[in-house]
Motif scaffolding. Structure first.
Motif, PDB file in Angstrom:
ATOM      1  N   THR A   4      88.013  40.055  31.290  1.00  0.00           N
ATOM      2  CA  THR A   4      88.246  41.505  31.673  1.00  0.00           C
ATOM      3  C   THR A   4      86.971  42.033  31.765  1.00  0.00           C
ATOM      4  O   THR A   4      86.013  41.874  30.857  1.00  0.00           O
ATOM      5  CB  THR A   4      89.419  42.414  30.806  1.00  0.00           C
ATOM      6  OG1 THR A   4      88.710  41.964  29.487  1.00  0.00           O
ATOM      7  CG2 THR A   4      90.592  41.347  30.941  1.00  0.00           C
ATOM      8  N   PRO A   5      86.334  42.740  32.756  1.00  0.00           N
ATOM      9  CA  PRO A   5      85.207  43.744  32.879  1.00  0.00           C
ATOM     10  C   PRO A   5      85.059  44.604  31.953  1.00  0.00           C
ATOM     11  O   PRO A   5      86.081  45.348  31.530  1.00  0.00           O
ATOM     12  CB  PRO A   5      84.883  44.085  34.307  1.00  0.00           C
ATOM     13  CG  PRO A   5      86.439  44.038  34.696  1.00  0.00           C
ATOM     14  CD  PRO A   5      87.440  43.214  33.912  1.00  0.00           C
ATOM     15  N   LYS A   6      84.045  44.863  31.393  1.00  0.00           N
ATOM     16  CA  LYS A   6      83.593  45.940  30.298  1.00  0.00           C
ATOM     17  C   LYS A   6      83.642  47.230  31.079  1.00  0.00           C
ATOM     18  O   LYS A   6      83.210  47.408  32.300  1.00  0.00           O
ATOM     19  CB  LYS A   6      82.500  45.769  29.722  1.00  0.00           C
ATOM     20  CG  LYS A   6      82.220  46.506  28.593  1.00  0.00           C
ATOM     21  CD  LYS A   6      80.917  46.195  28.040  1.00  0.00           C
ATOM     22  CE  LYS A   6      80.497  46.986  26.904  1.00  0.00           C
ATOM     23  NZ  LYS A   6      78.961  46.864  26.254  1.00  0.00           N
ATOM     24  N   TRP A 124      71.369  52.046  33.247  1.00  0.00           N
ATOM     25  CA  TRP A 124      72.020  53.197  33.474  1.00  0.00           C
ATOM     26  C   TRP A 124      72.108  53.850  34.768  1.00  0.00           C
ATOM     27  O   TRP A 124      73.196  54.133  35.277  1.00  0.00           O
ATOM     28  CB  TRP A 124      71.536  53.972  32.234  1.00  0.00           C
ATOM     29  CG  TRP A 124      71.726  53.833  31.068  1.00  0.00           C
ATOM     30  CD1 TRP A 124      72.887  52.961  30.404  1.00  0.00           C
ATOM     31  CD2 TRP A 124      71.076  54.204  29.792  1.00  0.00           C
ATOM     32  NE1 TRP A 124      72.763  52.697  29.195  1.00  0.00           N
ATOM     33  CE2 TRP A 124      71.595  53.554  28.601  1.00  0.00           C
ATOM     34  CE3 TRP A 124      70.365  55.027  29.551  1.00  0.00           C
ATOM     35  CZ2 TRP A 124      71.268  53.767  27.413  1.00  0.00           C
ATOM     36  CZ3 TRP A 124      69.795  55.467  28.385  1.00  0.00           C
ATOM     37  CH2 TRP A 124      70.282  54.657  27.198  1.00  0.00           C
ATOM     38  N   CYS A 125      70.966  53.636  35.566  1.00  0.00           N
ATOM     39  CA  CYS A 125      71.109  53.910  36.967  1.00  0.00           C
ATOM     40  C   CYS A 125      71.981  53.084  37.784  1.00  0.00           C
ATOM     41  O   CYS A 125      72.708  53.592  38.505  1.00  0.00           O
ATOM     42  CB  CYS A 125      69.677  54.031  37.505  1.00  0.00           C
ATOM     43  SG  CYS A 125      69.617  54.985  39.058  1.00  0.00           S
ATOM     44  N   PHE A 126      72.022  51.929  37.681  1.00  0.00           N
ATOM     45  CA  PHE A 126      72.955  51.116  38.457  1.00  0.00           C
ATOM     46  C   PHE A 126      74.300  51.311  37.929  1.00  0.00           C
ATOM     47  O   PHE A 126      75.205  51.419  38.783  1.00  0.00           O
ATOM     48  CB  PHE A 126      72.556  49.555  38.425  1.00  0.00           C
ATOM     49  CG  PHE A 126      71.431  49.315  39.363  1.00  0.00           C
ATOM     50  CD1 PHE A 126      71.594  49.547  40.546  1.00  0.00           C
ATOM     51  CD2 PHE A 126      70.550  48.526  38.705  1.00  0.00           C
ATOM     52  CE1 PHE A 126      70.605  49.299  41.500  1.00  0.00           C
ATOM     53  CE2 PHE A 126      69.228  48.305  39.435  1.00  0.00           C
ATOM     54  CZ  PHE A 126      69.329  48.526  40.759  1.00  0.00           C
ATOM     55  N   GLN A 127      74.625  51.501  36.598  1.00  0.00           N
ATOM     56  CA  GLN A 127      76.066  51.768  36.005  1.00  0.00           C
ATOM     57  C   GLN A 127      76.374  53.132  36.703  1.00  0.00           C
ATOM     58  O   GLN A 127      77.675  53.298  36.964  1.00  0.00           O
ATOM     59  CB  GLN A 127      75.957  51.856  34.695  1.00  0.00           C
ATOM     60  CG  GLN A 127      76.005  50.466  33.986  1.00  0.00           C
ATOM     61  CD  GLN A 127      75.931  50.560  32.587  1.00  0.00           C
ATOM     62  OE1 GLN A 127      75.787  51.598  31.836  1.00  0.00           O
ATOM     63  NE2 GLN A 127      76.249  49.424  31.739  1.00  0.00           N
ATOM     64  N   TYR A 128      75.646  54.098  37.008  1.00  0.00           N
ATOM     65  CA  TYR A 128      75.998  55.432  37.383  1.00  0.00           C
ATOM     66  C   TYR A 128      76.186  55.176  38.892  1.00  0.00           C
ATOM     67  O   TYR A 128      77.140  55.954  39.290  1.00  0.00           O
ATOM     68  CB  TYR A 128      74.692  56.247  37.222  1.00  0.00           C
ATOM     69  CG  TYR A 128      74.967  57.651  37.677  1.00  0.00           C
ATOM     70  CD1 TYR A 128      75.313  58.539  36.632  1.00  0.00           C
ATOM     71  CD2 TYR A 128      74.180  58.406  38.720  1.00  0.00           C
ATOM     72  CE1 TYR A 128      75.628  59.884  37.238  1.00  0.00           C
ATOM     73  CE2 TYR A 128      74.608  59.608  39.243  1.00  0.00           C
ATOM     74  CZ  TYR A 128      75.257  60.353  38.401  1.00  0.00           C
ATOM     75  OH  TYR A 128      75.414  61.806  38.785  1.00  0.00           O
ATOM     76  N   ALA A 133      80.513  55.189  43.024  1.00  0.00           N
ATOM     77  CA  ALA A 133      81.027  54.280  44.071  1.00  0.00           C
ATOM     78  C   ALA A 133      82.588  54.289  43.656  1.00  0.00           C
ATOM     79  O   ALA A 133      83.408  53.666  44.636  1.00  0.00           O
ATOM     80  CB  ALA A 133      80.403  52.932  44.284  1.00  0.00           C
ATOM     81  N   GLY A 134      83.150  54.526  42.602  1.00  0.00           N
ATOM     82  CA  GLY A 134      84.579  54.437  42.344  1.00  0.00           C
ATOM     83  C   GLY A 134      84.936  53.040  41.379  1.00  0.00           C
ATOM     84  O   GLY A 134      86.064  52.898  41.224  1.00  0.00           O
ATOM     85  N   GLU A 135      84.119  52.448  41.085  1.00  0.00           N
ATOM     86  CA  GLU A 135      84.130  51.064  40.381  1.00  0.00           C
ATOM     87  C   GLU A 135      84.425  51.537  38.641  1.00  0.00           C
ATOM     88  O   GLU A 135      83.755  52.240  38.339  1.00  0.00           O
ATOM     89  CB  GLU A 135      82.892  50.290  40.349  1.00  0.00           C
ATOM     90  CG  GLU A 135      83.151  48.632  39.581  1.00  0.00           C
ATOM     91  CD  GLU A 135      81.945  47.852  39.816  1.00  0.00           C
ATOM     92  OE1 GLU A 135      81.738  47.050  38.936  1.00  0.00           O
ATOM     93  OE2 GLU A 135      81.289  48.069  40.726  1.00  0.00           O
ATOM     94  N   GLY A 136      85.333  50.998  38.309  1.00  0.00           N
ATOM     95  CA  GLY A 136      85.558  51.126  36.826  1.00  0.00           C
ATOM     96  C   GLY A 136      86.345  52.249  36.443  1.00  0.00           C
ATOM     97  O   GLY A 136      86.152  52.716  35.342  1.00  0.00           O
ATOM     98  N   ASN A 137      87.100  52.828  37.367  1.00  0.00           N
ATOM     99  CA  ASN A 137      87.798  54.041  36.991  1.00  0.00           C
ATOM    100  C   ASN A 137      89.138  53.829  36.451  1.00  0.00           C
ATOM    101  O   ASN A 137      89.600  52.752  36.489  1.00  0.00           O
ATOM    102  CB  ASN A 137      88.060  54.910  38.438  1.00  0.00           C
ATOM    103  CG  ASN A 137      86.881  55.570  38.761  1.00  0.00           C
ATOM    104  OD1 ASN A 137      86.076  55.830  37.896  1.00  0.00           O
ATOM    105  ND2 ASN A 137      86.762  55.756  40.131  1.00  0.00           N
TER     106      ASN A 137
END
Length: 137
Positions: A4-6, A124-128, A133-137
């Motif tokens: 499972t992704p973090k 952190w910029c790539f995570q942002y 983009a809606g990933e990880g919601n």
């Protein structure tokens, strides 16, 4: 078994940290360039070498990344993590020589700080961007 992704951190958590590490990376970037220029112009014993040539060789890698750093590009910060290792190595080698120990330690510490802040900004910029983009919601 599927891993499972973090979950990604919240945007409110990422924004102030990105600003802080970007500011620290820019400050470290400028400090490293100023240290190199100051050392070579005022203190270095170049044994007859031309100061302009030595400065050009040492500053070209930083100059190539400067536009991306100023624009806040995470890719430029990622590339800087590779390039700054050269300055860290140069600083450690200079720190061994008693005549250049202060310069060497300053260069090694500044380049280590630059590496850490650029790496954190990139992450952190790539995570942002992924979160926007809606990933990880």
């Amino acid at each position: 078994m599927a891993k499972t992704p973090k979950p990604l951190p919240a945007l409110e958590w990422l924004q102030p940290r990105m600003k802080l590490v970007r500011s620290l990376s820019l400050l470290s970037f400028v400090a490293l360039a100023v240290l190199i220029v100051t050392w070579n112009l005022a203190f270095a014993d170049l044994h007859g070498a031309r100061v302009g040539v030595v400065l050009a060789i040492q500053l070209v890698p930083l100059a190539l990344l400067a536009p991306g750093m100023l624009m806040g590009s995470p890719r430029a910060h990622a590339w800087l993590c590779f390039v700054v290792n050269l300055y860290f190595i140069q600083g450690v080698l200079a720190a061994i020589d008693p005549a250049r120990a202060l310069y060497g330690w300053l260069e090694a510490v500044i380049s280590a700080l630059l590496f850490c802040t650029a790496l954190l900004y990139t992450r952190w910029c790539f995570q942002y961007q992924r979160k926007l983009a809606g990933e990880g919601n």
